[in-house]
Design an enzyme around this catalytic site. Sequence first.
Site, PDB file in Angstrom:
ATOM      1  N   THR A  28      53.261  36.863  49.674  1.00 65.12           N
ATOM      2  CA  THR A  28      53.847  35.855  48.791  1.00 65.12           C
ATOM      3  C   THR A  28      54.804  36.427  47.743  1.00 65.12           C
ATOM      4  OG1 THR A  28      52.263  34.068  49.088  1.00 65.12           O
ATOM      5  CG2 THR A  28      53.205  34.309  46.896  1.00 65.12           C
ATOM      6  N   ASN A  38      41.204  46.200  44.875  1.00 67.84           N
ATOM      7  CA  ASN A  38      42.110  45.287  44.180  1.00 67.84           C
ATOM      8  C   ASN A  38      41.469  43.919  44.023  1.00 67.84           C
ATOM      9  OD1 ASN A  38      42.244  44.831  47.018  1.00 67.84           O
ATOM     10  ND2 ASN A  38      44.070  43.598  46.702  1.00 67.84           N
ATOM     11  N   CYS A  67      41.494  41.377  45.958  1.00 70.65           N
ATOM     12  CA  CYS A  67      40.913  40.796  47.170  1.00 70.65           C
ATOM     13  C   CYS A  67      40.196  41.821  48.036  1.00 70.65           C
ATOM     14  CB  CYS A  67      41.996  40.077  47.973  1.00 70.65           C
ATOM     15  SG  CYS A  67      42.826  38.772  47.046  1.00 70.65           S
ATOM     16  N   GLU A 107      40.876  44.606  49.615  1.00 70.99           N
ATOM     17  CA  GLU A 107      41.374  45.281  50.810  1.00 70.99           C
ATOM     18  C   GLU A 107      42.151  46.556  50.506  1.00 70.99           C
ATOM     19  OE1 GLU A 107      44.975  42.628  49.874  1.00 70.99           O
ATOM     20  OE2 GLU A 107      42.830  42.754  49.468  1.00 70.99           O
ATOM     21  N   ILE A 131      50.230  32.485  53.183  1.00 71.31           N
ATOM     22  CA  ILE A 131      51.234  32.721  54.227  1.00 71.31           C
ATOM     23  C   ILE A 131      50.749  32.225  55.588  1.00 71.31           C
ATOM     24  CG2 ILE A 131      52.341  34.617  53.005  1.00 71.31           C
ATOM     25  CD1 ILE A 131      50.982  36.553  54.966  1.00 71.31           C
TER      26      ILE A 131
END
Length: 953
Positions: free
Chosen positions: A354, A582, A584, A586, A773
Amino acid sequence: MTGSFSSPSEARASSSPSVSSESHTHNALLQVIKRTGQAAPFDDRKIAMAVTKAFLAVEGQSASGSPRVRDSVEKLVKDIVARLRRRSPEGGSVHIEEIQDLVELGLMRGGFHKVARAYVLYREEHARQRAPAPSEQSGETHPDINVKFADGSEAPLNMGRLRTVISDACADLDGVSEEKVLQGALKNLYNGVKHKDVNAALVMAARPLIEEEPNYSYVCARLLLDGLREESLSYLNIAASATEGEMAELYPTAFRAIVERCVEHELLSPELLKFDLERLGAALKPERDRQLTYLGLQTLYDRYFIHWRETRLELPQAFFMRVAMGLSVQEDDPNARAIEFYDLLSSFDYMCSTPTLFNAGTNRPQLSSCYLTTVPDDLEGIYGAIKDNALLSKWAGGLGNDWTPVRSLGSHIKGTNGKSQGVVPFLKVVNDTAVAVNQGGKRKGAVCAYLESWHLDIEEFLELRKNTGDERRRTHDMNSANWIPDLFMKRVFEDKEWTLFSPSDAPDLHDLYGSAFEARYTHYESLVESGAITLFKKVPAQNLWRKMLSMLFETGHPWVTFKDPCNLRSPQQHVGVVHSSNLCTEITLNTSQDEIAVCNLGSVNLVNHIRNGEIDHDRLRNTVYTAVRMLDNVIDINYYAVPQARNANLRHRPVGMGLMGFQDALYKLGLPYSSVEAVRFADQSMELISYFAITASSNLAKERGRYETYEGSLWDQGVLPIDSLDRLEQERGAEFCTLDRGHSLDWAPVRELVKKQGMRNSNVMAIAPTATISNIVGVSQSIEPTYQNLFVKSNLSGEFTVINPWLVQELKARDLWDSVMVNDLKYFDGSVAQIDRIPEDVKQLFLTAFEIDPRWLVEAASRRQKWIDQGQSLNLYMAEPSGKKLDNLYKLAWSRGLKTTYYLRSLGATQMEKISSGASQSDNAKPDVDDTENQEPQPKFCSILDPDCEACQ
């Protein structure tokens, strides 16, 4: 194929196979009769251009320099010219349709059947677009409805155009009715209706029909697009409105005008004016607008398209080209690369994250997705880190903060001779900053705080999201995560005590992992026993673990992430430590006071690469090679809000390529998520992506140079991600590891390539959530199972009916799709488990997230993790949480070598009642793991019904 072959501007803009001067001179004696009746000199180069574009449309841009394509095109052109010579040796005229017939015939005779079919479809589509709409030509109007325009004037409702727009929207879609949409729209129109509301009435008429036929989502998108075209084209003074057919000619003109006007308004960088806008405009593929679903286009309209004073200027293909231009500004041949990047994005084979979509080509191109920081243990440093959070969030970045160095509650403060209030009061400030400074005004600010499990404030940290207690020590808008060392998990398994320290007394634990951490930790425990350390707390490790899990399903936080596998398998352990993940979970990159880790994300659309029941290796290779190049470009183009981020990104050049559409790929292959075959597919698909991604980065190193800190990395030592499993097992102990090491590819060539060329990027892969996305592309999120087969999705763009098109397709094939089925799906919240007339094999294939035993998700994730140099955002779903089930699940995740987990999703009581009366989780096949569990009282748990974190992507 629409508009791809014979536009004069495209012919001028692109290179074509050479044609001898002799034949070209002779061809000038011929005249081509156009469909308008006008005559023009015959030019065989236009045939070459049309045929070349046909080949590229079928075989991709990678075929543009292929000698085979060039020779085939030249042979075909010569054959057509020879036939025309024989037909008219002295010159004369030939109709354009005759020439196209010869092209089609020549392709078939040459054995190029796919190219010929594409060419036929192109001709048919253009014939349809050229056909006049009788109702519009007749000027039919509604006798009772006048439309009021912005200037105050009125005119009768143009029924002709209304029918044309609806007809365009429904074209080539099965199961949709133009009349239904028309009649539904007329019910919402009235005398004096505002002009802008006519399009809204069309969309609103089609929206309710999505639940009975998924293709109405495309109808809605095309109707919405008609309004968008009018909004943009009228502002640009190109046209008052335009049908889809007219856009084939208008798109190149509109594209140039969009770029020029956006630069004029200082919305885009003047650098974009240096591109060959005519060439890029000619390369646009208007027909790809038809790929967008309603949710996808509405999301783009609301949050991605550049606007000026609330007027959207961008159109979909112009948007994708603008992003492509923004990513190619520093390429040696920016025009060619922009077209290559555009073709990948607009095909939906791959999508940027994004922030990249938001900001590519703008004056401040902040293209990165995630930022990871370490907060120092002093007041200036703490508030400096909070300021960095605000600056990074302003430009649309998700944040992960490592708070472990900050001393605990009760620690001595030398400067004031007082006692510290600990970490929690500062986290309250972080929480409020995230609320105050959202991401560019386009989405909510989002941050996640990480704390290691030996920190003395860990117990209070676990309670940050509780709805009871002192509100001054609660953070309801911020995420949190446990950063758990392997030693803690071993103590849990062994039912031993665990000691909590203040980092001011044990500062080096923050930078240690594996056996070095264990040695130092036990040393500090000996200091406690000797009385040298007085600020500490001893707790049974199992008690703290239970509290972690209890808070996880009561409040949804903190998430469970594992420190040691993140560090032991990190390619960059020679230059730093991974202190957190982070937002999220990953990204696993080094951080320090001098470096803020940055990651640049994008995702391969896996389902688009399934052909004939298997992965199309060639297509996936081409996608990954181009995608890695795009991601690497982000690093040099990126706008950095703080210098520590620029420093880290340029030194290490990490990128994170992930995937989306995994569940769709399983549907296409006919594999239930809860199956051994699906786990195997997760393994093989990620191995392919890893193989191509590492190769692509190594090839870039040959072209552009290795990243600065390559020497000494695991890459430099010849250790690939799959090889690093050995280090994890050695440090943790084989008795605590159940790791799969199987592979299906020959990795020797990749090892040799990396040894010879090095790597351009310190890290290459990470699987992000892709919440937004994937909406744009119209596929399932990331690696997620289907949430529900029918539900209403709410996000910042509104509410959208989402129905599983794969299920509808399967039920139609078995003659089971009808209005009763729709009502059954509504009643059972999108579950097919209790609908008796659905066959068992269909039920298994379309189990929803809460009907799949979550251990299947862990098993699939563990197979992916062995190939990934970073992590994956792994949501876990549990319909009926219990302490024992959670204990087994997260221990399994740790023993299988997962680096991180994300949300734990669970159901509310109403939904649970419906599921439990049907097929329960125990009815499904289970992975080969320990299935012992006691029936315990069900505690309170988090009820997050729509898993949509939109912070990273």
